[in-house]
Design an enzyme around this catalytic site. Structure first.
Site: not given
Ligand code: APR
Length: 253
Positions: A114, A129, A161, A200
């Site tokens: 974020d 990530h 393309c 977690s």
């Protein structure tokens, strides 16, 4: 979820503040809970309204994007819009302020896409990530892709393309960016203290960074609920990121 060890449960905020004061190098590993108090829904909570019928695992993969590029593009556009409307919280701000007061002493490693640590002013964030706010080419770009701006669309594409732009996040089944992961591993090895905030602890290799740091450094979990990393922690602080990080990282008086 595992129970925290009795020893870790007895560590107090004051004890961990002392560890912060004493630590030469600190690493902070954050997850979705870091942004919860900014109003960013976690991965699963984001599945409301139009999107309730999709599981995230069915949208956040290369196969899903190739099969339904407009649907997956729109899902990320919705999340991008949501993040643009929120602000970093007191937890992000406390981390960035500490880094400004103590240059090169604290490294942020985040699983979040974020951009809120960066918007709060944290330098050199290691985003394991990727980023929701950036795009990249789906297939390796050819000269035509690079010679002119992509055609607008859902998703944008190369006019020659047809190569598609895709969100610059790590999808399920993809490798983490090699250089970012290597830098995160180095920070985990070098630190004296690792703060693990709002995760977690079930997604690897991110969770492995906390486990390996715990072998050579103090490792502290900050989370209002039980996490999978509690068993490896030297202290577990039950509370939220926005409440506890300002107390842990505030200037000594
Ligand atoms: N402060 C701190 N922690 C919080 C807060 C808060 N205000 N609110 C919730 N939490 C904790 C929850 O108790 C939970 O342990 O944040 C954690 C969020 O866990 P997940 O939703 O599993 O998020 P995360 O660990 O970041 O997931 C890892 O999995 O879905 C993929 O790629 C995605 O980066 C993500 C990765």
């Amino acid at each position: 979820m595992k129970e925290q060890s009795p020893a870790a449960a007895h560590m107090t905020l004051a004890t961990v503040r002392g560890w912060v004061r004493d630590a030469g190098r600190i690493a902070l590993l954050s997850g979705a809970g870091m942004s919860a108090e900014s109003g960013v829904p976690t991965f699963r909570d984001a599945q409301t309204g139009l999107w309730a019928r999709f599981r995230p695992e069915e949208l956040a993969t290369e196969d899903a994007f190739r099969a339904n590029p407009a649907t997956v593009w729109d899902w990320y556009a919705m999340r991008r819009d949501m993040v643009a409307k929120v602000a970093p919280n007191a937890g992000h701000a406390a981390v960035a302020a500490f880094q400004q007061r103590h240059p090169n002493r604290l490294t942020v490693i985040t699983q979040n896409v974020d951009g809120l640590h960066q918007r709060a002013g944290s330098p050199g964030v290691l985003a394991l990530h990727g980023s929701l706010l950036e795009d990249k080419w789906l297939d390796a770009p050819r000269p035509c892709c690079l010679s002119q701006p992509p055609l607008e669309g859902r998703p944008p594409r190369c006019a020659v393309c047809g190569n598609l732009r895709r969100p610059a996040v790590v999808w399920f089944g993809e490798m983490l960016p090699v250089d970012v992961l290597a830098a995160a591993e180095a920070a985990a090895r070098a630190c004296d203290l690792m703060l693990v905030v709002g995760t977690s602890g079930v997604v690897y290799p991110a969770a492995g960074l906390a486990r390996s740091a715990a072998a050579t450094a103090r490792m502290v979990v900050v989370n209002p609920d039980a996490s999978d990393l509690d068993d490896a922690a030297h202290a577990v602080l039950r509370g939220t990121a926005a409440a506890l990080l300002p107390q842990l990282l505030q200037e000594d008086t």
